[in-house]
Structure formats: structure tokens, C-alpha cells
Design a protein around this motif. Structure first.
Motif, PDB file in Angstrom:
ATOM      1  N   LYS A   1      43.025  29.059  41.802  1.00 48.57           N
ATOM      2  CA  LYS A   1      42.309  28.634  43.006  1.00 48.57           C
ATOM      3  C   LYS A   1      42.239  29.763  44.014  1.00 48.57           C
ATOM      4  N   LEU A   2      43.308  30.522  44.143  1.00 53.00           N
ATOM      5  CA  LEU A   2      43.324  31.631  45.091  1.00 53.00           C
ATOM      6  C   LEU A   2      42.296  32.691  44.733  1.00 53.00           C
TER       7      LEU A   2
ATOM      8  N   GLN B   1      38.480  38.799  45.187  1.00 52.24           N
ATOM      9  CA  GLN B   1      38.956  40.042  45.781  1.00 52.24           C
ATOM     10  C   GLN B   1      40.447  40.224  45.496  1.00 52.24           C
ATOM     11  N   VAL B   2      41.165  39.113  45.367  1.00 53.29           N
ATOM     12  CA  VAL B   2      42.539  39.155  44.874  1.00 53.29           C
ATOM     13  C   VAL B   2      42.469  39.109  43.356  1.00 53.29           C
ATOM     14  N   ARG B   3      43.035  40.078  42.696  1.00 58.12           N
ATOM     15  CA  ARG B   3      42.943  40.173  41.241  1.00 58.12           C
ATOM     16  C   ARG B   3      43.878  39.176  40.577  1.00 58.12           C
ATOM     17  N   HIS B   4      43.619  38.917  39.306  1.00 59.42           N
ATOM     18  CA  HIS B   4      44.352  37.851  38.623  1.00 59.42           C
ATOM     19  C   HIS B   4      45.856  38.059  38.687  1.00 59.42           C
ATOM     20  N   GLY B   5      46.321  39.244  38.351  1.00 63.40           N
ATOM     21  CA  GLY B   5      47.752  39.485  38.362  1.00 63.40           C
ATOM     22  C   GLY B   5      48.348  39.378  39.751  1.00 63.40           C
ATOM     23  N   GLU B   6      47.589  39.813  40.759  1.00 69.22           N
ATOM     24  CA  GLU B   6      48.050  39.679  42.137  1.00 69.22           C
ATOM     25  C   GLU B   6      48.144  38.216  42.532  1.00 69.22           C
ATOM     26  N   ALA B   7      47.150  37.426  42.125  1.00 73.55           N
ATOM     27  CA  ALA B   7      47.161  35.995  42.422  1.00 73.55           C
ATOM     28  C   ALA B   7      48.295  35.296  41.680  1.00 73.55           C
TER      29      ALA B   7
END
Length: 384
Positions: A267-268, A275-281
Motif C-alpha cells: 500500500k505504501l 517513489q518509495v521502492r519495494h525494498g524500502e517499503a
């Protein structure tokens, strides 16, 4: 008249995940051997533009490699360059280019589609391969930490649709996966770091010893030392494959332990327009669900601070302003739909052991978000 005829059969799946340096080295026959079906098979390469930009000689290397091993395979066409990142999964026209190519260039079920790129591109290429001719052999060459240690070694393929992550997709094992560590050398710091979140995930739910190893090697990993990163990738990939080999590889049930931290992450990503990448999310999602586990009395404050401190040592953010408000909570319902009807969330029973729950307290989630914001602002002092 009433009659029932029942059919039952099992189909074995087997594929190798290889680790090396220099996949297109002319003296290295590994890829050519995978492409050798005894009939001079056609191979169609799809390349992430981020990779082709970072390695300007890559397309020439592919052509030279094909020339060197023309007794084993031929290129069906020039490699197709596609835009990397989540946009490759958001735009249906991108995967349709691959499907169109299978028709234009006669790429059949005895041919190979080779995807070179990050996890998003590999997801999209795998989906195109799986739906063309009801399944064309697909070889993955992951080029990021996240795709080498997690998504690229699994059996999932997909694209985004209707504003939802991986809404369209298939379970289709690759023919082979080849991890070339050389591709990691040009990653920016965000992509280098991003895939480590998946290692934290499997460590927290499966292996406390691995979590302790991550704590010990956090500085080296943050400093981009290759030896510990290679060890991390191989360990994480093995744990991922061991899980797939368990009881439910195609996830017919609702249990998804490897999705720890992912309901919020998916969701994020959408709320931030990716803009937030998958690993960051995922890192933020893990921090959120770990905090929730703490507030539920499942893990101690000391345990939670170990998790938060590890993420900060690695350079992860643990909060994003898009978490605020109740929009994130819609991700729970979307996750329930994605699971097939029953909500199943993995939390921490204790460090190194995940536990499944089937409901979450919305107020406690919001409290967890507020707590993360405080951690982010470094207003909270760790205690036991």
C-alpha cells in the motif's frame, strides 16, 4: 444420471539457481548450456534499461556470446530494452511488447525468453512468458540485491492493475536463475540497500542466527563490501527456496509468511506513486509490524530496538509521511482480497519465529505508526 470422474496428477518442478561472476564471459558456457535444447533453440532477451545504461557493452556482449555458442542457440531478434522499475509493471503496453515478439519472431514453447534486470522487470517478463503459448521457458538473470536474494529466485510473476500490486500474475517456476554478482557493482546505494530488507524479513521469521549475523555485518554491508553481500544473497536465496519447497509453493492457502511486512509495503508503494521502492517499503512494513508485535506484548522493547537499530545502521528509513492517516488501513482489505478471502498476517511470536494472525487492531496499527514516527525523529530512547 449422475457421474463423477476424478483426475489427479502431480507435476514435478526443478530449477537451478546459480551464482557466478561474468555470465557473458566467452569462456563461460553456463548460460549457453541452459539454452541448449539440442535443436539450436531461439532465445529472446529482454533487458532492463537501467542495466543497459550501466553496462553500455551489454548488448554487444550478448551478441558476441550468441556468436560464440551458435551451435547451442540463436538470437531470435535484437534484445528488447524496457524501462526498469515499477513502471514496467504498471504499463500493460510493456509486457505486450514481449507477447507481440513471441508472435512476430516465432518464439515457441521450445524457445527461451531471458530476462535481465531488477525484480519488477523480471516479474513482468515472467508474466509475459507464462501467458504466451501457455508457457515459454523463462530464464531469469537478476541484477539487483532484492531480485538476486528474493523475488528472482521464486515462482511468482505478475504486473500491477486496478491500482493494486501484482493483481495480474501467475505461478510459473523459471527454467533457471543465474545470479551474476558483477551486476551489483553499479547499483546506487538505495538499490544496494533495498534488497537487504528481505534478508531482515526471513531472519526475523525463521532464523535468529541470521539476524545476529546481519547485526554483526551491518557496517560492512552499509559500506558496500561485496563478500558479506554475496554471503547474504546466497543464504537468503536458499531460505527462500526452502520455503517454496514446503507445503504450499503456489500459495493456494492464505498463509504467506514470506509476506511479513508486505501488507503495508504494497500500500505504501502505491500511496507514494512508487517513489518509495519495494525494498524500502518492506523495511518500513517490517518496522511497523514489529512495532505492532511489541505493542501486542509479543516481543520486548529490547527486541524491537534491535530491529530498529539494525535498519538505521543499514541506512533504511523507518517512516514515511504517507503512513499517517487511515488510508494505509485500506491496504489490509486489499491484502485480504489478494490472499483469497481470509486475512492472514505474519507477526513476530519472538525473534526468529513468525506467527500467523487473522485480524489486526486498527487503533493499534495507528499507535504503531505514531511510535515509528517517534523512532524516526529519534525521540525515543531504547530500554528493555
Amino acid at each position: 444420471m449422475e457421474k463423477i470422474i476424478e483426475q489427479a496428477f502431480a507435476v514435478p518442478f526443478r530449477y537451478q539457481v546459480c551464482f557466478l561472476e561474468g555470465i557473458f564471459d566467452l569462456t563461460n558456457p553456463l548460460l549457453a548450456n541452459f539454452l541448449d535444447n539440442g535443436k539450436k533453440a531461439k532465445a529472446f532477451f529482454v533487458v532492463d534499461n537501467g542495466v543497459s545504461n550501466a553496462f553500455p557493452d551489454l548488448l554487444k556482449d550478448i551478441r558476441d556470446y550468441a556468436d560464440a555458442y551458435q551451435d547451442k542457440f540463436i538470437l531470435s531478434a535484437e534484445p528488447l530494452i524496457v524501462e526498469g522499475g515499477e513502471i514496467s509493471k504498471n504499463d500493460e503496453a510493456t509486457f505486450k511488447k514481449i507477447v507481440d515478439a513471441t508472435s512476430i519472431f516465432g518464439i515457441d514453447r521450445h524457445s527461451y525468453i531471458v530476462g535481465i534486470g531488477g525484480g519488477a522487470v523480471l516479474d513482468m517478463v515472467g508474466f509475459a512468458a507464462a501467458i504466451s503459448h501457455r508457457g515459454i521457458r523463462h530464464i531469469r538473470i537478476p541484477t539487483t540485491v532484492l531480485s538476486q536474494n528474493d523475488s528472482g529466485v521464486g515462482v511468482k510473476n505478475g504486473i500491477n492493475a486496478y491500482g493494486k500490486k501484482n493483481y495480474l500474475g501467475t505461478f510459473a517456476p523459471p527454467f533457471a536463475v543465474i545470479n551474476d554478482f558483477n551486476f551489483l557493482t553499479t547499483l546506487d546505494d538505495r538499490d544496494w540497500r533495498s534488497g537487504i530488507s528481505e534478508a531482515i524479513k526471513v531472519a526475523l521469521i525463521k532464523d535468529i542466527g541470521f539476524f545476529e549475523w546481519l547485526e554483526k555485518n551491518a557496517t560492512a554491508l552499509a559500506n558496500r563490501e561485496m563478500a558479506p553481500m554475496q554471503e547474504l544473497i546466497i543464504k537468503c536465496a536458499q531460505m527462500h527456496m526452502d520455503h517454496i519447497a514446503g507445503k504450499d509453493p503456489f500459495e493456494t492457502g492464505s498463509a504467506r509468511p514470506l509476506d511479513f511486512g508486505h501488507w503495508a509495503a504494497h500500500k505504501l508503494e502505491h500511496l507514494t506513486q512508487y517513489q518509495v521502492r519495494h525494498g524500502e517499503a518492506v523495511a518500513i512494513g517490517i518496522a511497523l509490524d514489529s512495532t505492532y508485535s511489541y505493542l501486542k506484548g509479543m516481543i520486548s522493547k529490547l527486541d524491537l530496538m534491535r530491529i530498529i537499530n539494525l535498519m538505521k545502521a543499514l541506512g533504511f528509513g523507518i517512516y514515511a509521511h504517507e503512513l499517517s492517516g487511515k488510508e494505509l488501513l485500506k491496504g489490509l482489505e486489499e491484502f485480504r482480497e489478494h490472499l483469497g478471502g481470509e486475512l492472514t498476517i505474519t507477526l513476530l511470536e519472538y525473534m526468529g519465529k513468525g506467527v500467523e494472525v487473522h485480524q489486526m487492531d486498527s487503533d493499534l496499527i495507528l499507535q504503531s505508526i505514531d511510535q515509528l514516527k517517534l523512532f524516526h525523529q529519534e525521540k525515543v530512547v531504547a530500554d528493555s
